[in-house]
Write a protein that holds these residues in place. Sequence first.
Motif, PDB file in Angstrom:
ATOM      1  N   LYS A   1       4.235  -5.846  -1.035  1.00  0.00           N
ATOM      2  CA  LYS A   1       2.918  -5.823  -1.680  1.00  0.00           C
ATOM      3  C   LYS A   1       1.803  -6.067  -0.660  1.00  0.00           C
ATOM      4  O   LYS A   1       0.788  -5.371  -0.662  1.00  0.00           O
ATOM      5  CB  LYS A   1       2.866  -6.883  -2.778  1.00  0.00           C
ATOM      6  N   ASN A   2       2.008  -7.046   0.239  1.00  0.00           N
ATOM      7  CA  ASN A   2       0.996  -7.334   1.255  1.00  0.00           C
ATOM      8  C   ASN A   2       0.787  -6.154   2.195  1.00  0.00           C
ATOM      9  O   ASN A   2      -0.344  -5.825   2.561  1.00  0.00           O
ATOM     10  CB  ASN A   2       1.374  -8.580   2.045  1.00  0.00           C
ATOM     11  N   ARG A   3       1.876  -5.518   2.595  1.00  0.00           N
ATOM     12  CA  ARG A   3       1.763  -4.349   3.486  1.00  0.00           C
ATOM     13  C   ARG A   3       1.064  -3.184   2.777  1.00  0.00           C
ATOM     14  O   ARG A   3       0.230  -2.492   3.364  1.00  0.00           O
ATOM     15  CB  ARG A   3       3.148  -3.900   3.967  1.00  0.00           C
TER      16      ARG A   3
ATOM     17  N   SER B   1      -2.648  -3.948   2.471  1.00  0.00           N
ATOM     18  CA  SER B   1      -3.352  -3.783   3.746  1.00  0.00           C
ATOM     19  C   SER B   1      -3.496  -2.302   4.108  1.00  0.00           C
ATOM     20  O   SER B   1      -4.540  -1.884   4.630  1.00  0.00           O
ATOM     21  CB  SER B   1      -2.650  -4.551   4.855  1.00  0.00           C
ATOM     22  N   LEU B   2      -2.476  -1.498   3.823  1.00  0.00           N
ATOM     23  CA  LEU B   2      -2.560  -0.063   4.097  1.00  0.00           C
ATOM     24  C   LEU B   2      -3.624   0.600   3.215  1.00  0.00           C
ATOM     25  O   LEU B   2      -4.457   1.378   3.718  1.00  0.00           O
ATOM     26  CB  LEU B   2      -1.199   0.607   3.857  1.00  0.00           C
ATOM     27  N   VAL B   3      -3.623   0.282   1.953  1.00  0.00           N
ATOM     28  CA  VAL B   3      -4.602   0.878   1.038  1.00  0.00           C
ATOM     29  C   VAL B   3      -6.013   0.412   1.400  1.00  0.00           C
ATOM     30  O   VAL B   3      -6.970   1.178   1.323  1.00  0.00           O
ATOM     31  CB  VAL B   3      -4.250   0.552  -0.429  1.00  0.00           C
ATOM     32  N   SER B   4      -6.150  -0.842   1.832  1.00  0.00           N
ATOM     33  CA  SER B   4      -7.464  -1.343   2.229  1.00  0.00           C
ATOM     34  C   SER B   4      -8.012  -0.583   3.427  1.00  0.00           C
ATOM     35  O   SER B   4      -9.221  -0.352   3.521  1.00  0.00           O
ATOM     36  CB  SER B   4      -7.381  -2.829   2.560  1.00  0.00           C
ATOM     37  N   LEU B   5      -7.142  -0.190   4.335  1.00  0.00           N
ATOM     38  CA  LEU B   5      -7.579   0.610   5.485  1.00  0.00           C
ATOM     39  C   LEU B   5      -8.016   2.010   5.053  1.00  0.00           C
ATOM     40  O   LEU B   5      -8.924   2.592   5.645  1.00  0.00           O
ATOM     41  CB  LEU B   5      -6.464   0.718   6.513  1.00  0.00           C
TER      42      LEU B   5
ATOM     43  N   TYR C   1     -10.145  -0.552  -5.427  1.00  0.00           N
ATOM     44  CA  TYR C   1     -10.888  -1.477  -4.567  1.00  0.00           C
ATOM     45  C   TYR C   1     -10.779  -2.908  -5.091  1.00  0.00           C
ATOM     46  O   TYR C   1     -10.517  -3.843  -4.328  1.00  0.00           O
ATOM     47  CB  TYR C   1     -12.361  -1.044  -4.488  1.00  0.00           C
ATOM     48  N   ARG C   2     -10.979  -3.107  -6.380  1.00  0.00           N
ATOM     49  CA  ARG C   2     -10.918  -4.448  -6.956  1.00  0.00           C
ATOM     50  C   ARG C   2      -9.499  -5.015  -6.909  1.00  0.00           C
ATOM     51  O   ARG C   2      -9.310  -6.205  -6.655  1.00  0.00           O
ATOM     52  CB  ARG C   2     -11.426  -4.443  -8.399  1.00  0.00           C
ATOM     53  N   ILE C   3      -8.495  -4.192  -7.138  1.00  0.00           N
ATOM     54  CA  ILE C   3      -7.109  -4.662  -7.062  1.00  0.00           C
ATOM     55  C   ILE C   3      -6.816  -5.160  -5.655  1.00  0.00           C
ATOM     56  O   ILE C   3      -6.231  -6.240  -5.477  1.00  0.00           O
ATOM     57  CB  ILE C   3      -6.127  -3.542  -7.481  1.00  0.00           C
ATOM     58  N   CYS C   4      -7.215  -4.395  -4.651  1.00  0.00           N
ATOM     59  CA  CYS C   4      -6.997  -4.823  -3.264  1.00  0.00           C
ATOM     60  C   CYS C   4      -7.760  -6.110  -2.960  1.00  0.00           C
ATOM     61  O   CYS C   4      -7.234  -7.011  -2.301  1.00  0.00           O
ATOM     62  CB  CYS C   4      -7.420  -3.725  -2.298  1.00  0.00           C
ATOM     63  N   LYS C   5      -8.971  -6.200  -3.439  1.00  0.00           N
ATOM     64  CA  LYS C   5      -9.769  -7.396  -3.196  1.00  0.00           C
ATOM     65  C   LYS C   5      -9.134  -8.616  -3.861  1.00  0.00           C
ATOM     66  O   LYS C   5      -9.075  -9.696  -3.269  1.00  0.00           O
ATOM     67  CB  LYS C   5     -11.190  -7.191  -3.706  1.00  0.00           C
ATOM     68  N   TYR C   6      -8.632  -8.468  -5.079  1.00  0.00           N
ATOM     69  CA  TYR C   6      -7.971  -9.585  -5.760  1.00  0.00           C
ATOM     70  C   TYR C   6      -6.712 -10.022  -5.021  1.00  0.00           C
ATOM     71  O   TYR C   6      -6.448 -11.214  -4.885  1.00  0.00           O
ATOM     72  CB  TYR C   6      -7.624  -9.225  -7.200  1.00  0.00           C
ATOM     73  N   HIS C   7      -5.945  -9.062  -4.540  1.00  0.00           N
ATOM     74  CA  HIS C   7      -4.737  -9.410  -3.782  1.00  0.00           C
ATOM     75  C   HIS C   7      -5.092 -10.171  -2.509  1.00  0.00           C
ATOM     76  O   HIS C   7      -4.410 -11.134  -2.137  1.00  0.00           O
ATOM     77  CB  HIS C   7      -3.919  -8.160  -3.448  1.00  0.00           C
ATOM     78  N   LYS C   8      -6.145  -9.751  -1.824  1.00  0.00           N
ATOM     79  CA  LYS C   8      -6.563 -10.459  -0.611  1.00  0.00           C
ATOM     80  C   LYS C   8      -7.053 -11.867  -0.937  1.00  0.00           C
ATOM     81  O   LYS C   8      -6.776 -12.813  -0.196  1.00  0.00           O
ATOM     82  CB  LYS C   8      -7.656  -9.680   0.106  1.00  0.00           C
TER      83      LYS C   8
ATOM     84  N   LEU D   1      -6.081 -17.721  -0.966  1.00  0.00           N
ATOM     85  CA  LEU D   1      -5.913 -18.977  -1.702  1.00  0.00           C
ATOM     86  C   LEU D   1      -4.522 -19.575  -1.483  1.00  0.00           C
ATOM     87  O   LEU D   1      -4.373 -20.798  -1.408  1.00  0.00           O
ATOM     88  CB  LEU D   1      -6.168 -18.761  -3.193  1.00  0.00           C
ATOM     89  N   GLU D   2      -3.520 -18.721  -1.372  1.00  0.00           N
ATOM     90  CA  GLU D   2      -2.167 -19.216  -1.086  1.00  0.00           C
ATOM     91  C   GLU D   2      -2.104 -19.848   0.300  1.00  0.00           C
ATOM     92  O   GLU D   2      -1.423 -20.861   0.496  1.00  0.00           O
ATOM     93  CB  GLU D   2      -1.151 -18.081  -1.205  1.00  0.00           C
ATOM     94  N   GLU D   3      -2.797 -19.257   1.269  1.00  0.00           N
ATOM     95  CA  GLU D   3      -2.841 -19.841   2.608  1.00  0.00           C
ATOM     96  C   GLU D   3      -3.552 -21.190   2.592  1.00  0.00           C
ATOM     97  O   GLU D   3      -3.109 -22.140   3.256  1.00  0.00           O
ATOM     98  CB  GLU D   3      -3.538 -18.890   3.576  1.00  0.00           C
ATOM     99  N   VAL D   4      -4.647 -21.286   1.850  1.00  0.00           N
ATOM    100  CA  VAL D   4      -5.387 -22.558   1.738  1.00  0.00           C
ATOM    101  C   VAL D   4      -4.509 -23.624   1.083  1.00  0.00           C
ATOM    102  O   VAL D   4      -4.466 -24.781   1.511  1.00  0.00           O
ATOM    103  CB  VAL D   4      -6.698 -22.356   0.966  1.00  0.00           C
TER     104      VAL D   4
END
Length: 137
Positions: A31-33, A36-40, A115-122, A127-130
């Motif tokens: 999912k993360n990959r 990131s690909l779709v965001s690019l 765009y919003r789906i990618c933004k929510y995932h990021k 938040l998980e990193e925090v």
Amino acid sequence: MALQWVILTYLVAVEAAIAVLLTLPSPKLVKNRLVSLVSLILQPALFVVPFAGFQLLDIYWKNEHRLMCTSEICTASERDRYEKSVSFSFFLLIYKAQRNVILCAASILLYWSVYRICKYHKEIQHLEEVEKKSKEL
């Protein structure tokens, strides 16, 4: 169907497929990959918004400026063209215009959704990193 509508149809299909891929449950790494690909891809794919907007303006312009013979004096060729535009082919043109408006709206809406789906995932990833850093302290 003109070339621009074929292109827009394929873009809508691709955007829908990407939206489905992003919303399907999958392992976190995949999912993360994928995000990131779709965001690019999203930034260069922004051309779809002005392209669809231009097509909407084109539909509006053609609808507002179609031939109408409303005056008392019309030439024979104007009368013939007006009668042809009022006939069955006119209704087919209205149907095509409505279909194309829906296609343009769908392309803009799907782009915004991806765009919003990618933004929510990021944001979730951030938040998980925090949360992980706060648990380590």
